[in-house]
Enzyme design. Structure first.
Site, PDB file in Angstrom:
ATOM      1  N   LYS A   1       0.844  -1.201   0.000  1.00 58.43           N
ATOM      2  CA  LYS A   1       0.000   0.000   0.000  1.00 58.43           C
ATOM      3  C   LYS A   1       0.879   1.251   0.000  1.00 58.43           C
ATOM      4  O   LYS A   1       0.661   2.185  -0.758  1.00 58.43           O
ATOM      5  CB  LYS A   1      -0.938  -0.007   1.223  1.00 58.43           C
ATOM      6  CG  LYS A   1      -2.058  -1.039   1.111  1.00 58.43           C
ATOM      7  CD  LYS A   1      -2.878  -1.173   2.391  1.00 58.43           C
ATOM      8  CE  LYS A   1      -3.957  -2.261   2.218  1.00 58.43           C
ATOM      9  NZ  LYS A   1      -4.747  -2.515   3.432  1.00 58.43           N
TER      10      LYS A   1
ATOM     11  N   GLN B   1      -4.623  -1.441  10.004  1.00 58.11           N
ATOM     12  CA  GLN B   1      -4.579  -2.696   9.241  1.00 58.11           C
ATOM     13  C   GLN B   1      -5.152  -3.833  10.093  1.00 58.11           C
ATOM     14  O   GLN B   1      -4.810  -3.976  11.271  1.00 58.11           O
ATOM     15  CB  GLN B   1      -3.132  -3.002   8.815  1.00 58.11           C
ATOM     16  CG  GLN B   1      -2.966  -4.256   7.984  1.00 58.11           C
ATOM     17  CD  GLN B   1      -3.583  -4.165   6.571  1.00 58.11           C
ATOM     18  OE1 GLN B   1      -3.752  -3.074   6.029  1.00 58.11           O
ATOM     19  NE2 GLN B   1      -3.916  -5.297   6.000  1.00 58.11           N
TER      20      GLN B   1
ATOM     21  N   ASP C   1     -10.671   3.498   4.512  1.00 57.30           N
ATOM     22  CA  ASP C   1     -11.153   2.117   4.455  1.00 57.30           C
ATOM     23  C   ASP C   1     -12.670   2.064   4.237  1.00 57.30           C
ATOM     24  O   ASP C   1     -13.200   1.017   3.850  1.00 57.30           O
ATOM     25  CB  ASP C   1     -10.870   1.423   5.801  1.00 57.30           C
ATOM     26  CG  ASP C   1      -9.739   0.411   5.733  1.00 57.30           C
ATOM     27  OD1 ASP C   1      -9.418  -0.030   4.622  1.00 57.30           O
ATOM     28  OD2 ASP C   1      -9.210   0.079   6.805  1.00 57.30           O
TER      29      ASP C   1
HETATM   30  N1  GUN Z   1      -6.992  -6.475   6.130  1.00 57.85           N
HETATM   31  C1  GUN Z   1      -7.368  -7.126   5.008  1.00 57.85           C
HETATM   32  N2  GUN Z   1      -8.046  -6.290   4.179  1.00 57.85           N
HETATM   33  C2  GUN Z   1      -8.086  -5.084   4.790  1.00 57.85           C
HETATM   34  C3  GUN Z   1      -8.647  -3.828   4.433  1.00 57.85           C
HETATM   35  O1  GUN Z   1      -9.264  -3.645   3.371  1.00 57.85           O
HETATM   36  N3  GUN Z   1      -8.474  -2.826   5.345  1.00 57.85           N
HETATM   37  C4  GUN Z   1      -7.831  -3.024   6.534  1.00 57.85           C
HETATM   38  N4  GUN Z   1      -7.742  -1.984   7.358  1.00 57.85           N
HETATM   39  N5  GUN Z   1      -7.293  -4.178   6.889  1.00 57.85           N
HETATM   40  C5  GUN Z   1      -7.429  -5.202   6.025  1.00 57.85           C
END
Ligand code: GUN
Length: 290
Positions: free
Chosen positions: A56, A100, A123
């Protein structure tokens, strides 16, 4: 008869094209005094989360945004975690932030979406943003969950019609299945949401125009779930490892490939689309600051 060749619905051409737009937007924001900035809160050392957050960060930097991963120890207390998130959310120097997932066991009960200011919620997990989905938001100018948003972008790019189509979503998670079903409804699809307690899942999948799998079960979906039409599209959200330790999706790719019109690969399908949506959400959040 030679098998009809399915379209492999790769994310790479979409990401390439979108990066140019993201770079343009980022440049324009900078000219107006805003450097799009994201803070990622990573608790503990879950190997998959370390890779995802690194990917990311790399992607944000590709188009000129700034991204910092704030690593917190897995044994920090709930109070320390809440205080840390609060200070990051309240810091005026970033436009988007998220925690996350998954969190370590002792923090799992926390509804992280509610810790994030809805204006910075890249998110799309905060109630205010979820409410927008309920009200009919299609995703262009709102902060909505990244994987569902990325799937709509991919269908749009490959001209996969959603309006009046039968879409079966398998998996009812808060991150993918549930928001996906709502977003598809907003795009005028007829949605069936299947899950672990669904009886005779084949009955549903055989009559679908599009099947979206998000269950985290390696190679679950196979030819026995499909119709004979070869007109179905499959979107595979799963990121799993097979019995040989090889990365695979929720779909048995080689088993279904000659029986579908199109399918997303794993890797190179929905994973990068999720990151692209995160970038679009960040620029949306930064633009909202203007
Ligand atoms: N863990 C797996 N997918 C995601 C996501 O889309 N956002 C977050 N914050 N954690 C994740």
């Amino acid at each position: 008869m030679a098998p009809q060749s399915a379209i492999i619905l790769k994310s790479s051409p979409i990401v390439k094209e979108s990066l140019e737009q993201l770079a343009q937007k980022s440049k324009s924001l900078k000219q107006q005094g805003i450097v799009p900035t994201m803070k990622v809160i990573l608790v503990g050392d879950n190997p998959a989360s370390i890779i995802y957050t690194r990917n990311k960060k790399r992607f944000m930097e590709k188009f000129g945004a700034e991204c910092e991963i704030i690593k917190l120890s897995s044994d920090l207390t709930e109070t320390d975690f809440l205080n840390k998130v609060k200070s990051i959310v309240e810091d005026g120097n970033n436009h988007g932030c998220f925690v996350q997932l998954p969190l370590p066991k002792h923090l799992e009960h926390i509804d992280v979406g509610e810790l994030i200011n809805p204006l910075k919620d890249v998110d799309g997990f905060n109630k205010a943003n979820i409410m927008n989905l309920y009200k009919g938001e299609k995703g262009e100018n709102a902060l909505i969950p990244c994987t569902p948003k990325g799937i709509i972008t991919l269908c749009d790019y490959y001209n996969i019609e959603l309006s009046s189509k039968k879409v079966v979503v398998i998996g009812r998670s808060l991150i993918v299945g549930k928001p996906m079903s709502m977003l598809l409804t907003n795009h005028n699809a007829t949605v069936t949401l299947c899950h672990s307690k669904t009886i005779n899942i084949e009955e549903h999948t055989k009559s679908a125009d599009i099947i979206i799998t998000a269950i985290g079960s390696p190679k679950f979906l196979n030819q026995s779930h499909l119709s004979d039409s070869k007109k179905q599209y499959i979107i595979d959200v799963g990121i799993n490892y097979d019995e040989n330790g090889k990365l695979c999706g929720d779909v048995d790719f080689h088993n279904v490939i000659d029986h579908v019109a199109g399918i997303t690969p794993v890797p190179g399908g929905i994973g990068p689309m999720t990151i692209l949506s995160l970038a679009q959400n960040l620029l949306q959040a930064a633009e909202n600051r203007l």
